[in-house]
Design a protein around this motif. Structure first.
Motif, PDB file in Angstrom:
ATOM      1  N   UNK A   1       5.115   6.671   3.031  1.00 44.11           N
ATOM      2  CA  UNK A   1       5.394   6.151   4.370  1.00 44.11           C
ATOM      3  C   UNK A   1       6.082   4.805   4.238  1.00 44.11           C
ATOM      4  N   UNK A   2       7.058   4.607   5.080  1.00 44.55           N
ATOM      5  CA  UNK A   2       7.766   3.323   5.096  1.00 44.55           C
ATOM      6  C   UNK A   2       7.155   2.449   6.184  1.00 44.55           C
ATOM      7  N   UNK A   3       6.800   1.211   5.887  1.00 43.23           N
ATOM      8  CA  UNK A   3       6.212   0.330   6.901  1.00 43.23           C
ATOM      9  C   UNK A   3       7.262  -0.132   7.905  1.00 43.23           C
ATOM     10  N   UNK A   4       6.862  -0.170   9.152  1.00 45.09           N
ATOM     11  CA  UNK A   4       7.738  -0.639  10.229  1.00 45.09           C
ATOM     12  C   UNK A   4       7.205  -1.957  10.781  1.00 45.09           C
ATOM     13  N   UNK A   5       8.108  -2.879  11.081  1.00 46.05           N
ATOM     14  CA  UNK A   5       7.738  -4.228  11.502  1.00 46.05           C
ATOM     15  C   UNK A   5       8.316  -4.542  12.872  1.00 46.05           C
ATOM     16  N   UNK A   6       7.643  -5.471  13.552  1.00 43.37           N
ATOM     17  CA  UNK A   6       8.065  -5.826  14.912  1.00 43.37           C
ATOM     18  C   UNK A   6       9.410  -6.516  14.914  1.00 43.37           C
ATOM     19  N   UNK A   7       9.692  -7.338  13.907  1.00 45.65           N
ATOM     20  CA  UNK A   7      10.951  -8.082  13.853  1.00 45.65           C
ATOM     21  C   UNK A   7      11.551  -7.967  12.463  1.00 45.65           C
ATOM     22  N   UNK A   8      12.878  -8.104  12.357  1.00 43.26           N
ATOM     23  CA  UNK A   8      13.505  -8.094  11.033  1.00 43.26           C
ATOM     24  C   UNK A   8      12.990  -9.220  10.139  1.00 43.26           C
ATOM     25  N   UNK A  58      14.148   7.276   0.508  1.00 39.56           N
ATOM     26  CA  UNK A  58      13.145   6.463  -0.173  1.00 39.56           C
ATOM     27  C   UNK A  58      12.202   7.340  -0.992  1.00 39.56           C
ATOM     28  N   UNK A  59      11.808   8.483  -0.451  1.00 37.28           N
ATOM     29  CA  UNK A  59      10.929   9.395  -1.183  1.00 37.28           C
ATOM     30  C   UNK A  59      11.631   9.972  -2.397  1.00 37.28           C
ATOM     31  N   UNK A  60      12.929  10.208  -2.253  1.00 36.98           N
ATOM     32  CA  UNK A  60      13.698  10.806  -3.354  1.00 36.98           C
ATOM     33  C   UNK A  60      13.960   9.819  -4.487  1.00 36.98           C
ATOM     34  N   UNK A  61      14.167   8.545  -4.146  1.00 35.69           N
ATOM     35  CA  UNK A  61      14.590   7.559  -5.153  1.00 35.69           C
ATOM     36  C   UNK A  61      13.485   6.606  -5.589  1.00 35.69           C
ATOM     37  N   UNK A  62      12.409   6.518  -4.791  1.00 38.67           N
ATOM     38  CA  UNK A  62      11.385   5.532  -5.114  1.00 38.67           C
ATOM     39  C   UNK A  62      11.839   4.108  -4.862  1.00 38.67           C
ATOM     40  N   UNK A  99       7.281   9.158  11.882  1.00 38.07           N
ATOM     41  CA  UNK A  99       8.706   9.388  11.730  1.00 38.07           C
ATOM     42  C   UNK A  99       9.243   8.795  10.434  1.00 38.07           C
ATOM     43  N   UNK A 100       8.525   7.834   9.863  1.00 36.21           N
ATOM     44  CA  UNK A 100       8.943   7.216   8.601  1.00 36.21           C
ATOM     45  C   UNK A 100       8.159   7.773   7.418  1.00 36.21           C
ATOM     46  N   UNK A 101       7.617   8.965   7.555  1.00 39.52           N
ATOM     47  CA  UNK A 101       6.915   9.629   6.456  1.00 39.52           C
ATOM     48  C   UNK A 101       7.804  10.710   5.861  1.00 39.52           C
ATOM     49  N   UNK A 102       7.687  10.885   4.538  1.00 36.77           N
ATOM     50  CA  UNK A 102       8.452  11.925   3.845  1.00 36.77           C
ATOM     51  C   UNK A 102       7.685  12.342   2.605  1.00 36.77           C
ATOM     52  N   UNK A 137       0.809  -1.215   0.000  1.00 31.39           N
ATOM     53  CA  UNK A 137       0.000   0.000   0.000  1.00 31.39           C
ATOM     54  C   UNK A 137       0.843   1.268   0.000  1.00 31.39           C
ATOM     55  N   UNK A 138       2.074   1.189   0.509  1.00 28.22           N
ATOM     56  CA  UNK A 138       2.839   2.420   0.706  1.00 28.22           C
ATOM     57  C   UNK A 138       4.212   2.421   0.047  1.00 28.22           C
ATOM     58  N   UNK A 139       4.562   1.317  -0.626  1.00 31.93           N
ATOM     59  CA  UNK A 139       5.853   1.265  -1.290  1.00 31.93           C
ATOM     60  C   UNK A 139       5.672   0.812  -2.740  1.00 31.93           C
ATOM     61  N   UNK A 140       6.539   1.289  -3.634  1.00 35.91           N
ATOM     62  CA  UNK A 140       6.464   0.828  -5.019  1.00 35.91           C
ATOM     63  C   UNK A 140       6.924  -0.629  -5.128  1.00 35.91           C
ATOM     64  N   UNK A 141       6.501  -1.296  -6.189  1.00 35.56           N
ATOM     65  CA  UNK A 141       6.970  -2.656  -6.411  1.00 35.56           C
ATOM     66  C   UNK A 141       8.454  -2.628  -6.749  1.00 35.56           C
TER      67      UNK A 141
END
Length: 936
Positions: A644-651, A607-611, A627-630, A518-522
Motif C-alpha cells: 500500500x502506498x501512503x497518502x498524505x493531506x499535503x505534498x 511501485x509493487x512491480x519495482x519496489x 485505491x493505492x493498494x497493489x 510500515x508499507x514502503x521499502x527503505x
C-alpha cells in the motif's frame, strides 16, 4: 580477621538498593545486608541443598555458627560489604534467595583487592541471579575503590566459574591444591558492557513478553465494585483525574468505578483471545488463595487498595499489574511514597507495573490478541508498535491509527511510567516478529543514556520514530519524577541523532513517517522523481524536495489527471524505469474534472512491480486507501504480497516524511564506527593508567571532600593518565619573574593574564604571543599587570608564561557531568563562534570514532580546520584523538564535574593542550550505571 564496627543507618548505602529482572522475566529486590538479616540468612542456609552448601563453604554446613553468622551480617559497606536478593516470604516478611559479599584483602590505594563469594538459592539457580549480583557487587566495590576481585571456587562449581567467565571482565584463573583461584579485573571492558546489554535485553524483553502474552486477565476495582459496577459508561471517560476535593489526592470511587466499567465494556465489545475475570463476579480472593491462577491484573482503585491487591496477588502467577487510576506521585511526597511502596510490593512478588494512570495494553497478534485497555475497539492488526506515556495521548494516537487505516501490532500506555517504560517495550520489539516499525510518544526521558543505548541497537534493525513532549523535552508532567538537567536544550536532539532515531514534532508527523516505514521499502538513495498534475504542483514539490535535502531527477512535465490511460502508463513507466530514481512523489489535485483513480492505480502497480519507495498526495486520499493498494506480481520477491502506498493531506507532508525515511536509510547503511579506546598512557597498560587516575582522584577528594579545582600540577598528572599532555607554564607576579620563567621554559613565549575573565581576551590586552626576548617580555608584563589591575579592580593580577606552541587553529573541548545525561562532551572552534554564536556540538559517551568525527565536522566553523581561504589544513586526526581521550576520561570518572581544555591549538602536525580547568566533586550514581536495575 577483625570484625568492623556495625554500620549505623547513616552509613547504609541506600543507593545500592535495586529491583532487578531475572532470566525468566520475574523480578526481585537487591539490597545491602543488615544486622537484622541474621535469622533470614540462617533460614536461607538451612534451606540450601548439601551440594550448594559444600560448594559455598567447602564443607557440609547445615547451620551457620552464631559467631560466623554475626560476622556475615555485620559489614561496614566499605572494606566489607554484602548484598542480598530478597522476596516476600510465606511465613516471614522477607526471604533471602541470594547473597554476595566482598572482603578487602589488599588495601593499598590504587590496588585494592577483595575476596568475593556468592550463594544462590537452589530454586533460583539458572535464572541469572548470580550474574546480576556480580554486576551489583562489582559496581558497589568500584564505588569503594576496589579494583579487583579474588574468588576461590571448587572445580565442580561450574555454574559459578561460568558466571565469572561470561561476565566479560578480564579474568584469570589457576588451579592449586584442588581449588580454582579466579582473579577478576573490575574495570569495565567493551565485552563486559556488551554482556550486560545482552542480558538486560533478554530479561527485559522476556518480562514484557510475560505481560503482552497474558491469557487470564483479572479486573480489580474499588472495594465495593464487583457486581455493583455499572454496565454502561459515558463515551468519554476521565482516565486519570484526581479528585480536586480529596485531601489525600486519591481518585474518587466514582472515577474508579467508571474505569472498571469501561474495561468491562471494552472486553464485551472486543474480547480478543483472553479470558476476563472480574473480582467479585467471576472470582474471589479466596479462589485466588486456593490456587486460581492469573497472568495479568488490571486495577482501578485508590492507591492503598491497589497496593493491597498486588500484595494478595502474590503466588497466583501474575506477571504484571496495569494500574489505570491516578493518585500517586502527582499528588506530592505522600504520593511518591505510595508509588515506592507499590513498586517494592510488586517487584518483590515478581511483577512488573504498567502505570499508574495507564490507558492499558493492546496486542493484535493473530490468535493471541490481548485487550487489557480502556479502548472500546482496537486498531486493525498491523506492523507498527506504539508506545505512549499519557492515557490521553494514547487515545489520540490510537484513533489516528484507526482513521488512517495504519494498523498496530502492539499498544502500550505507561501512564506515569513508574516502572515499565519505553525502554522496556523497545527491548521487546527488537525481537518481536510482528513489529516492523517502532513509534514512541514520550513526555519525559527518565534515563536518556539507557534510551540512547537501546534505541541505537534497535534502530539498526527496525526504524524508531519518537515524539518528545515539549519542543526541547524539558516538560515534566505531574506524576513523573525525573532528574534535573543543566545540559543545553539541544542536547536531546544530539542524543536522538546519535541513536539513529527519527524525531517527529507531533503525533501527525509521527504517523506520517510510520505510514511510509510500515508499507514502503527503505529507499536506496535520495534521488526523487516527481509525477504532478500541474506545473505549479511540480514546482511546489520540487522546492519541498530540495528543502528536505533530497535531489530532484527527471523531467518535471505535468501529467493531467484526465490524461488517457496510455499517456499515464508511459509517464509512469518512464518514472519507474531502471535506475530512474530512488523514490517517487505523486501529487494530483484536479481543479475542474472529478478525481479519477487511473493515475493512483498505475502508480500503485508500478511501485509493487519495482519496489520503488513511493508517497502520494492526492485530493480525497488519506492514510492507506484501497485505491493505492497493489499485489506484487508473480516471479518477484514477495510475490502475492499486498503493498500500500501512503497518502498524505499535503505534498509538504509527503515529502517531509520521505526525507526523514531517506535520512534514516542513510544512517542505517553507514559505518557506525567502533567505540573509541585509545591506548591511554605510553609504557603502561590501560588498567594501570586507569588505576593511577582513580588513585589520584580518590586522594584529591580525600583532602577536599566537597570538591576542588585542580591546580596545574594535579591537572597535568590526571591528563597524563589518559595520554594528554598539558603544555607547561609558570605563574608569575612581576616582570622579573616572567623573564626568569621564560628562560627556564625556552623562547619564544606567550604571556597571558591568569584570570579566566581575561586569559583568552587578546582584544582586552589579556594575551601576548611570540615574545622572543627578555626586554619585550618585561615591558609586556608591566603593561599587562597595569591593564589587568584596571580591568579587574580589587584583585592582585597574576600572569602566566608559557612556551609558544606550534601555530594552529584554537579549539575548545569540554566535558560536564550532568545529573540526567551523565558525561556530556562538547567541541567548538574557539573564539566568537563559541562565545557568541554557541557553535558547539555535543556527544554522550561512550562515543565511536564516527561520533567523534561528526562532532568535529558538525560545527559551522569547521572549515577553518580544513584549509579555509588558503590556510594550511590542521591535523584533524590529532584533534579527534584529544576529543576521544576526553570522552574516555569523562566516561571513566564520574567525579569529573567539569573539564575544559581551552585552547587546544591544532597545528599542521599535532594538537597542543595549552590550558586545562578541571573540577572534581563526589560522584553521584549515573542514570545508566554498570548494573541492571529497574526504576526505583
Amino acid at each position: 580477621m577483625d570484625q568492623p564496627e556495625p554500620a549505623d543507618r547513616r552509613g547504609y548505602p541506600v543507593e545500592w538498593e535495586a529491583d532487578v529482572v531475572l532470566r525468566d522475566g520475574s523480578t526481585t529486590h537487591v539490597r545491602p545486608i543488615r544486622p537484622d538479616d541474621a535469622d533470614a540468612l540462617q533460614r536461607f542456609q538451612m534451606a540450601q541443598s548439601e551440594r550448594s552448601t559444600y560448594l559455598r563453604f567447602f564443607a557440609a554446613l547445615q547451620r551457620i555458627p552464631d559467631r560466623l553468622l554475626t560476622q556475615l551480617v555485620t559489614v561496614d559497606h566499605v572494606r566489607r560489604a554484602a548484598l542480598v536478593a530478597v522476596r516476600p516470604g510465606t511465613e516471614h516478611a522477607e526471604d533471602i534467595v541470594g547473597v554476595t559479599r566482598y572482603d578487602v584483602t589488599d588495601d593499598q590505594p590504587g590496588r585494592r583487592t577483595a575476596e568475593v563469594a556468592f550463594n544462590i538459592a537452589d530454586a533460583l539457580q539458572g535464572q541469572g541471579l548470580g550474574s546480576v549480583l556480580l554486576e551489583h557487587i562489582a559496581a558497589a566495590a568500584r564505588e569503594r575503590g576496589v579494583h579487583r576481585f579474588i574468588a576461590e571456587v571448587l572445580p565442580q562449581n561450574r555454574a559459578m566459574l561460568g558466571v565469572f567467565r561470561e561476565a566479560g571482565y578480564d579474568v584469570e584463573q589457576h588451579l592449586d591444591d584442588g581449588v580454582v583461584t579466579v582473579s577478576v579485573d573490575l574495570d569495565p571492558t567493551d565485552r563486559s558492557r556488551e554482556v550486560m546489554a545482552d542480558r538486560e535485553h533478554r530479561t527485559e524483553a522476556r518480562s514484557m513478553q510475560g505481560l503482552l502474552s497474558a491469557r487470564r486477565v483479572l479486573l480489580v476495582g474499588p472495594a465495593d465494585a464487583g457486581t455493583a459496577v455499572p454496565t454502561a459508561v459515558p463515551t468519554a471517560v476521565p482516565t486519570a483525574v484526581p479528585d480536586a476535593g480529596a485531601q489525600d489526592g486519591t481518585d474518587t470511587p466514582d472515577i474508579d468505578h467508571l474505569l472498571v466499567a469501561r474495561v468491562r465494556e471494552a472486553y464485551a465489545a472486543d474480547p480478543g483471545d483472553t479470558e476476563l475475570l472480574v473480582l467479585g463476579d467471576d472470582v474471589t480472593w479466596a479462589d485466588l488463595e486456593n490456587g486460581a491462577t492469573v497472568d495479568l491484573a488490571v486495577v482501578a482503585a485508590p492507591p492503598a487498595e491497589v497496593i493491597d491487591a498486588v500484595r494478595r496477588l502474590r503466588g497466583t502467577g501474575t506477571r504484571g499489574v496495569v494500574v489505570l487510576s491516578a493518585g500517586w506521585a502527582e499528588t506530592g511526597p505522600a504520593g511518591i511514597a505510595r508509588r515506592r511502596e507499590l513498586l517494592r510490593t510488586a517487584h518483590g512478588a515478581g511483577m512488573r507495573v504498567v502505570g499508574p494512570a495507564s490507558y492499558g495494553l493492546l496486542t493484535n497478534v493473530p490468535g493471541a490478541s490481548l485487550r487489557a485497555s480502556l479502548a472500546l475497539t482496537a486498531p486493525r492488526p498491523g506492523r507498527v508498535g506504539l508506545f505512549s506515556q499519557s492515557a490521553p495521548t494514547a487515545v489520540t494516537a490510537s484513533e489516528t491509527v484507526k482513521r488512517r487505516g495504519l494498523g498496530l501490532s502492539t499498544l502500550v500506555s505507561a501512564g506515569h511510567r513508574a516502572d515499565v517504560s519505553g525502554n522496556d517495550v523497545m527491548q521487546y520489539w527488537q525481537d518481536d516478529p510482528h513489529t516492523d516499525v517502532v513509534c514512541l510518544y514520550l513526555e519525559t526521558l527518565g534515563n536518556p543514556r539507557k534510551f540512547s543505548r537501546i534505541a541505537r541497537r534497535l534502530a539498526l534493525v527496525k526504524p524508531v520514530v519518537v515524539v518528545v513532549a515539549g519542543r526541547h523535552g524539558s516538560v515534566v508532567p505531574p506524576g513523573h519524577t525525573v532528574r534535573a538537567t543543566r545540559a543545553p536544550r539541544r542536547m536531546l536532539d544530539e542524543v536522538l541523532r546519535q541513536s539513529g532515531v527519527i524525531r517527529a514534532e507531533n503525533t501527525h508527523q509521527l504517523m506520517d513517517v510510520a505510514q511510509v516505514l510500515a508499507h514502503q521499502p527503505l529507499p536506496a538513495g535520495g534521488r526523487v522523481g516527481i509525477l504532478a498534475g500541474s506545473p505549479s504542483l511540480a514546482a511546489l514539490v520540487a522546492d519541498a524536495v530540495a528543502a528536505a535535502g533530497l535531489t530532484v531527477v527527471g523531467p518535471l512535465e505535468p501529467l493531467s489527471a484526465g490524461a488517457p490511460d496510455d499517456e499515464i502508463a508511459a509517464a509512469v513507466d518512464a518514472l519507474y524505469g531502471p535506475d530512474a530514481c530512488d523514490a517517487v512523489v505523486m501529487v494530483s489535485v484536479p481543479v475542474v474534472l472529478p478525481r479519477t483513480d487511473a493515475m493512483a492505480r498505475a502508480v500503485a502497480r508500478a511501485a509493487a512491480r519495482t519496489g520503488r519507495t513511493t508517497v502520494v498526495s492526492a485530493l480525497g486520499l488519506h492514510g492507506m486507501p484501497d485505491v493505492l493498494a497493489a499485489t506484487v506480481p508473480d516471479g518477484l520477491p514477495g510475490a502475492g504480497d499486498e503493498i500500500r502506498i501512503p497518502a498524505f493531506s499535503t505534498p509538504e507532508d509527503a515529502v517531509w516524511a520521505l526525507g526523514e525515511v531517506v535520512r534514516y536509510a542513510r544512517w542505517r547503511a553507514q559505518d557506525h564506527g567502533r567505540p573509541v579506546r585509545p591506548a591511554l598512557r605510553e609504557g603502561v597498560s590501560d588498567g594501570v593508567a586507569r588505576t593511577q587516575a582513580r588513585t589520584l582522584v580518590e586522594s584529591l577528594l580525600g583532602r577536599h571532600p566537597e570538591g576542588t579545582v585542580l591546580d596545574q600540577d594535579a591537572a597535568t598528572e590526571l591528563l597524563a593518565c589518559y595520554g594528554l599532555t598539558l603544555w607547561g607554564s609558570r605563574r608569575v607576579r612581576t616582570p622579573d619573574e616572567a623573564v626568569a620563567a621564560a628562560r627556564d621554559l625556552g623562547w619564544p613565549v606567550a604571556l597571558k593574564v591568569a584570570s579566566p575573565a581575561l586569559r583568552h581576551r587578546a582584544d582586552l590586552g589579556g594575551v601576548r604571543l611570540d615574545i622572543a626576548d627578555a626586554e619585550d617580555l618585561a615591558e609586556d608584563a608591566e603593561r599587562m599587570l597595569a591593564a589587568a589591575s584596571a580591568l579587574l579592580p580589587g584583585t592582585d593580577p597574576v600572569l602566566e608564561v608559557q612556551a609558544m606552541a606550534p601555530t594552529g587553529v584554537a579549539c575548545v573541548v569540554r566535558s560536564v557531568e550532568d545529573e540526567l545525561f551523565g558525561p556530556v562532551v562538547s567541541f567548538g572552534v574557539a573564539g566568537d563562534a563559541v562565545d557568541l554564536l554557541d557553535d558547539v556540538t555535543h556527544g554522550v559517551p561512550p562515543l565511536t570514532d564516527v561520533d567523534v568525527a561528526r562532532m568535529v565536522r558538525g560545527v559551522r566553523a569547521a572549515p577553518r580546520l580544513f584549509g579555509y581561504q588558503g590556510a594550511p589544513e590542521a591535523d584533524v586526526a590529532a584533534l579527534e584523538d584529544v576529543l576521544a581521550r576526553v570522552s574516555v576520561m569523562a566516561e571513566d570518572l564520574p567525579e569529573l564535574a567539569s573539564v575544559e581544555l581551552y585552547p587546544v591549538a591544532v597545528a599542521e602536525r599535532g594538537a597542543s593542550v595549552l590550558h586545562a580547568t578541571i573540577r572534581l566533586r563526589p560522584a553521584e550514581r549515573r542514570t545508566d550505571a554498570l548494573r541492571r536495575a529497574l526504576p526505583g
